[in-house]
Write a protein that holds these residues in place. Structure first.
Motif, mmCIF file in Angstrom:
data_model
loop_
_atom_site.group_PDB
_atom_site.id
_atom_site.type_symbol
_atom_site.label_atom_id
_atom_site.label_comp_id
_atom_site.label_asym_id
_atom_site.label_seq_id
_atom_site.Cartn_x
_atom_site.Cartn_y
_atom_site.Cartn_z
ATOM 1 N N THR A 27 19.514 2.395 -8.144
ATOM 2 C CA THR A 27 18.864 2.552 -9.439
ATOM 3 C C THR A 27 18.799 4.027 -9.800
ATOM 4 O OG1 THR A 27 17.508 0.566 -9.174
ATOM 5 C CG2 THR A 27 16.729 2.202 -10.750
ATOM 6 N N ARG A 174 5.446 -3.957 -11.782
ATOM 7 C CA ARG A 174 6.222 -2.909 -11.102
ATOM 8 C C ARG A 174 6.618 -3.362 -9.699
ATOM 9 N NH1 ARG A 174 2.692 0.976 -11.007
ATOM 10 N NH2 ARG A 174 3.317 2.059 -12.908
ATOM 11 N N GLN A 175 5.677 -3.972 -9.001
ATOM 12 C CA GLN A 175 5.959 -4.454 -7.647
ATOM 13 C C GLN A 175 7.030 -5.544 -7.668
ATOM 14 O OE1 GLN A 175 2.559 -6.141 -5.652
ATOM 15 N NE2 GLN A 175 3.550 -6.163 -3.650
ATOM 16 N N ALA A 178 10.393 -3.906 -8.431
ATOM 17 C CA ALA A 178 10.905 -3.177 -7.272
ATOM 18 C C ALA A 178 11.506 -4.131 -6.248
ATOM 19 C CB ALA A 178 9.789 -2.347 -6.637
ATOM 20 N N ALA A 179 10.827 -5.251 -5.993
ATOM 21 C CA ALA A 179 11.316 -6.224 -5.025
ATOM 22 C C ALA A 179 12.635 -6.838 -5.493
ATOM 23 C CB ALA A 179 10.271 -7.312 -4.802
ATOM 24 N N LEU A 181 14.849 -5.489 -7.647
ATOM 25 C CA LEU A 181 15.909 -4.484 -7.640
ATOM 26 C C LEU A 181 16.439 -4.233 -6.237
ATOM 27 C CD1 LEU A 181 14.654 -1.820 -10.223
ATOM 28 C CD2 LEU A 181 16.395 -3.589 -10.543
ATOM 29 N N ALA A 182 15.578 -4.403 -5.241
ATOM 30 C CA ALA A 182 16.009 -4.211 -3.856
ATOM 31 C C ALA A 182 17.079 -5.219 -3.455
ATOM 32 C CB ALA A 182 14.814 -4.307 -2.922
ATOM 33 N N THR A 188 21.762 -0.189 -11.704
ATOM 34 C CA THR A 188 20.626 -0.200 -12.616
ATOM 35 C C THR A 188 20.404 1.193 -13.192
ATOM 36 O OG1 THR A 188 19.549 -1.966 -11.357
ATOM 37 C CG2 THR A 188 18.166 -0.718 -12.873
ATOM 38 N N ASP A 197 6.824 5.123 -12.217
ATOM 39 C CA ASP A 197 7.904 4.145 -12.314
ATOM 40 C C ASP A 197 9.184 4.703 -11.703
ATOM 41 O OD1 ASP A 197 6.141 2.525 -13.649
ATOM 42 O OD2 ASP A 197 7.007 2.843 -15.636
ATOM 43 N N THR A 200 8.938 5.128 -7.766
ATOM 44 C CA THR A 200 8.836 3.889 -6.986
ATOM 45 C C THR A 200 10.038 2.972 -7.160
ATOM 46 O OG1 THR A 200 7.546 2.869 -8.760
ATOM 47 C CG2 THR A 200 6.320 3.893 -6.961
ATOM 48 N N LEU A 201 10.808 3.144 -8.239
ATOM 49 C CA LEU A 201 11.905 2.216 -8.518
ATOM 50 C C LEU A 201 13.290 2.815 -8.303
ATOM 51 C CD1 LEU A 201 10.537 0.618 -11.838
ATOM 52 C CD2 LEU A 201 10.489 -0.389 -9.547
ATOM 53 N N ASP A 203 16.504 5.360 -6.905
ATOM 54 C CA ASP A 203 17.117 6.074 -5.772
ATOM 55 C C ASP A 203 17.539 7.479 -6.169
ATOM 56 O OD1 ASP A 203 17.385 3.641 -3.893
ATOM 57 O OD2 ASP A 203 18.438 2.962 -5.694
#
Length: 351
Positions: A27, A174-175, A178-179, A181-182, A188, A197, A200-201, A203
């Motif tokens: 991301t 958000r959580q 994030a899960a 997108l992992a 992304t 944001d 935490t989201l 790379d």
């Protein structure tokens, strides 16, 4: 296989000229002040803005050049904006199944995909039959994300996806994002104003200003060594451009001196320190701090139990102090104070 883009877009007198690379499963967050060109970048990737220069290549397939332009419906793109834009007359399940069905997927397969995407975002069967007006904003945004992912896009575009949520639902969404997108194996691109944001989201972070990239890299590197005033503001650091160091002392363009414990060998340097490292007092300090400046309070802002004090003077800076310290000092705009920072709190690195 990756997203590689050189985006040259002319909008009147404003030009966007940026290079982007996103690897599969990664991301990239794009940050910048209003009018920096973030939305134009997203529109160019989605096929909503024509390229005047450069190219967009996804998995070695060219999506766009100034001469060729794959239309949005031919690009493998999923888009989620701040406003979920769900079809109001359809249920949550029908909204998510709409994408696969519109691309020719059999109805039973499309609904299987929709149920799976909703479940991965924490929306149980009890929500499937609800229409958008029967969902909370956070639930609706997760349905919209499921809809964006249901077509298995190679590129997922997120345009301020959490900005319209209330403070209570934002952490939950958000959580969930994030899960998800992992587990997403595509690329992304996230546009956001919110540092939390991004941190935490994403790379990788790319900061743009006036249509140009001013800094790009992994979050931990950027937070540690910002190289632009806006980047420093997002990272929560005071940042200054300085010349060569002489026995640990660097001089700013204003003539003020800053002492650091870092070994500095470059002729041109950046100097930074966190607002929490600044100690304020009504009188010149007698302690061990080697950096001491007099300033005037420009404004005081409260964030929870912290008071952020902006000073102008020998060195313009921002200090974070406790509410107890604020009350003890009786600080108000216009007051004169002394600011001190230990040399060990000052980082210096080459420009």
């Amino acid at each position: 296989m990756s997203l590689r883009a050189r985006l040259g877009v002319q909008r009147g007198h404003f030009t966007v000229d940026v290079d982007l690379t996103v690897e599969p499963g990664h991301t990239l967050a794009i940050l910048g002040p209003n009018g920096a060109g973030k939305t134009t970048i997203l529109h160019a990737l989605a096929g909503l803005a024509h390229l005047d220069g450069g190219h967009i290549t996804v998995d070695e397939t060219t999506w766009a050049t100034p001469e060729t332009d794959l239309p949005p419906e031919k690009r493998s793109v999923g888009l989620l904006a701040a406003d979920h834009l769900l079809f109001p007359h359809l249920s949550a399940l029908d909204n998510v199944a709409f994408g696969p069905r519109s691309r020719g997927t059999r109805a039973d397969t499309a609904y299987d995909i929709a149920r799976r995407e909703l479940a991965r975002l924490g929306l149980a069967d009890t929500f499937h039959a609800r229409r958008p007006h029967q969902l909370s904003h956070g639930q609706a945004q997760r349905v919209a994300l499921a809809r964006a992912l249901a077509t298995h896009p190679r590129v997922l575009l997120l345009d301020e996806p959490l900005s319209a949520l209330d403070p209570e639902s934002r952490p939950t969404v958000r959580q969930a994002l994030a899960a998800r997108l992992a587990d997403f194996d595509g690329m992304t691109v996230l546009v956001t104003h919110d540092p939390l944001d991004a941190l935490t989201l994403a790379d990788e972070l790319t900061f743009v200003r006036d249509g140009r990239v001013v800094q790009s890299g992994p979050p931990q590197q950027i937070v540690r060594e910002p190289r632009d005033p806006y980047v420093a503001q997002v990272a929560g650091l005071n940042l200054y451009a300085a010349g060569p160091a002489r026995e640990g002392t660097l001089h700013l363009a204003s003539g003020a001196a800053i002492v650091t414990a870092d070994p500095v060998i470059s002729r041109e340097n950046w100097v930074s320190f966190p607002p929490s490292a600044v100690v304020l007092g009504r009188h010149r300090p007698d302690g061990s701090a080697r950096n001491t400046w007099r300033g005037r309070v420009a404004r005081v802002e409260l964030t929870g139990q912290i008071a952020r004090v902006s000073l102008t003077g020998e060195v313009d800076l921002v200090a974070d102090i406790t509410l107890g310290s604020l009350a003890e000092l009786h600080l108000a705009a216009g007051d004169e104070v002394w600011a001190s920072v230990k040399a060990t709190e000052v980082r210096a690195y080459p420009r």
